[in-house]
Design an enzyme around this catalytic site. Structure first.
Site, PDB file in Angstrom:
ATOM      1  N   GLU A 116      44.124  51.846  37.357  1.00  0.00           N
ATOM      2  CA  GLU A 116      44.692  52.237  38.702  1.00  0.00           C
ATOM      3  C   GLU A 116      45.580  52.466  38.351  1.00  0.00           C
ATOM      4  OE1 GLU A 116      41.717  50.941  42.801  1.00  0.00           O
ATOM      5  OE2 GLU A 116      42.696  49.552  41.872  1.00  0.00           O
ATOM      6  N   CYS A 140      45.856  34.667  36.904  1.00  0.00           N
ATOM      7  CA  CYS A 140      47.025  34.181  38.093  1.00  0.00           C
ATOM      8  C   CYS A 140      45.721  34.102  39.749  1.00  0.00           C
ATOM      9  CB  CYS A 140      48.060  35.091  38.448  1.00  0.00           C
ATOM     10  SG  CYS A 140      48.649  35.385  36.618  1.00  0.00           S
TER      11      CYS A 140
HETATM   12 FE1  SF4 Z   1      47.562  39.531  37.648  1.00  0.00          FE
HETATM   13 FE2  SF4 Z   1      48.368  37.785  36.306  1.00  0.00          FE
HETATM   14 FE3  SF4 Z   1      47.540  39.508  35.106  1.00  0.00          FE
HETATM   15 FE4  SF4 Z   1      49.793  39.907  36.287  1.00  0.00          FE
HETATM   16  S1  SF4 Z   1      49.095  38.287  34.497  1.00  0.00           S
HETATM   17  S2  SF4 Z   1      47.748  41.523  36.486  1.00  0.00           S
HETATM   18  S3  SF4 Z   1      49.475  38.671  38.351  1.00  0.00           S
HETATM   19  S4  SF4 Z   1      46.851  37.988  36.626  1.00  0.00           S
END
Ligand code: SF4
Ligand code: SAH
Length: 395
Positions: A116, A140
């Protein structure tokens, strides 16, 4: 919350090279790679530099996709180019427009995978938020993208291609004889804040951003490009040296204990180590300040004590703190902090001498706000060989 979430990379990168019989896509090649490709395709070496300059300008300054439209090249040469090369960008599958004007593009890349891209118009700027990976290997716990398994890294062409497809949609390619710098640009800023961890796809992100910054191309200043990282410490100095753009860091917590849970890569690169790398960044990249992103999660990281700890931690680093009210997504394990809480937090930071803007959520109604992006690609997760076969690529 995935306390045992993996913090290692699991990246499948598919080579850009197409099978011998297929034409090579020129979008995303560096100037040096473009030169090599042209010479291998029969362009005489003593003319290669001039041809690179001409073709580069057609592709990135004028937005041309057909060799036949390159009117300063001879007809026969144009035909030769068309036999060997293509000028292709990813395809827009759908476009949603939010009540607030934010546009979200669902973009299909080779192999049928989707990412996206989001365009956010504001009074004084237009920001394009681009993706660097399909999904993300990091997990995350507050991020929707983190629930999607990574399928693969994007190529440089697929990254710069997102800027080009947005320019197509916004009608921003300059008219003949008009310099793009003369106009108020619809895409005035680019942020690598879409899907993926850009520093786990370093080379492609670097090459794509160099094209975006190239004065003979899209020509955006490096100060108008912001790369957001979750804190991949070993790549931060390299970002300063090889890209030199503005840096944002997903900080989100003031103790290792909390950050380990929110941003699991913290278990590998702790806060102190991250801060050392950030301290060195402005000088190395000659940029003014670092943006600290801080998502406001109710009862998790939003106390006044957190705000005071944050101020103490970043002491001496030229910084702006961007407070992001948590954006919900289906099944998210957190809530957004109350407004008064966010304001009180912002106030402490502001009084300590730092800008502390609260980021207004944009495009929430179309799931385009920070951390809401996720494509359906993981449902079709395949092996490396299957993806390659599908995309017609050599592995
Ligand atoms: Fe999402 Fe963490 Fe990946 Fe950034 S690093 S896209 S916040 S999972
Ligand atoms: N992978 C990069 C770019 C990500 S997105 C990174 O992590 O930095 C841009 C910002 O949105 C990051 O700071 C990210 O942590 C934050 N974010 C992720 N999910 C969010 C959510 N649900 N609500 C608000 N911000 C979120």
């Amino acid at each position: 919350m995935p306390a045992s979430a993996p913090i290692t990379q699991d990246v499948v990168t598919i080579a850009r090279k197409l099978p011998e019989t297929d034409r090579i896509n020129l979008v995303g090649l560096t100037r040096a790679q473009l030169r090599e490709a042209l010479i291998a395709g029969g362009t005489p070496e003593n003319k290669a530099k001039m041809r690179v300059d001409q073709i580069w300008q057609w592709i990135y300054q004028k937005g041309v996709r057909e060799f036949d439209a390159m009117t300063n090249l001879g007809k026969a040469y144009r035909a030769e180019l068309a036999e060997r090369f293509t000028i292709e960008i990813p395809e827009v599958v759908s476009r949603q427009v939010s009540a607030d004007g934010t546009r979200k593009y669902l973009v299909r890349i080779a192999g049928g995978h989707e990412v996206e891209t989001v365009y956010i118009p504001e009074a004084d700027r237009g920001t394009l938020c681009i993706s660097s990976q399909v999904g993300c290997t990091l997990t995350c716990s507050f991020c929707h993208t983190g629930t999607q398994k990574l399928v693969r890294n994007l190529t440089a062409g697929e990254i710069v291609g997102q800027v080009m497809l947005a320019r197509d949609d916004l009608g921003e390619w300059p008219e003949p004889g008009r310099n793009p710098k003369d106009e108020t640009r619809l895409i005035s800023n680019v942020v690598l804040m879409g899907m993926g961890e850009p520093l786990y796809n370093f080379e492609s992100v670097r090459d794509a951003m160099r094209i975006v910054m190239d004065g003979e191309g899209i020509s955006l200043s490096r100060r108008r490009i912001t790369l957001s990282t979750s804190g991949i410490v070993p790549e931060i100095a390299r970002t300063a040296e090889e890209i030199g753009c503005m840096l944002a860091v997903s900080f989100h917590a003031t103790t290792d204990e909390v950050r380990d849970k929110l941003v699991p890569i913290n278990r590998k690169y702790k806060i102190a180590e991250l801060l050392d790398a950030l301290r060195a960044y402005p000088k190395l990249s000659n940029s003014e300040r670092i943006t600290f992103e801080y998502v406001m999660l109710k009862d998790v990281n939003d106390t006044d004590a957190d705000a005071r700890r944050l101020v103490k931690l970043i002491q001496g680093i030229p910084a702006k703190i961007n407070l992001i009210p948590f954006n919900e997504w289906p099944g998210a394990p957190y809530e957004r902090s109350d407004w008064e809480r966010i304001e009180s937090f912002a106030d402490i930071i502001y009084k300590a001498g730092y800008a502390s803007p609260i980021r207004t959520p944009r495009g929430e109604d179309i799931m385009a706000a920070c951390g809401q992006l996720k494509s359906a690609t993981d449902r079709a997760r395949k092996t490396r060989a299957e993806i390659a076969a599908e995309a017609g690529l050599n592995t």
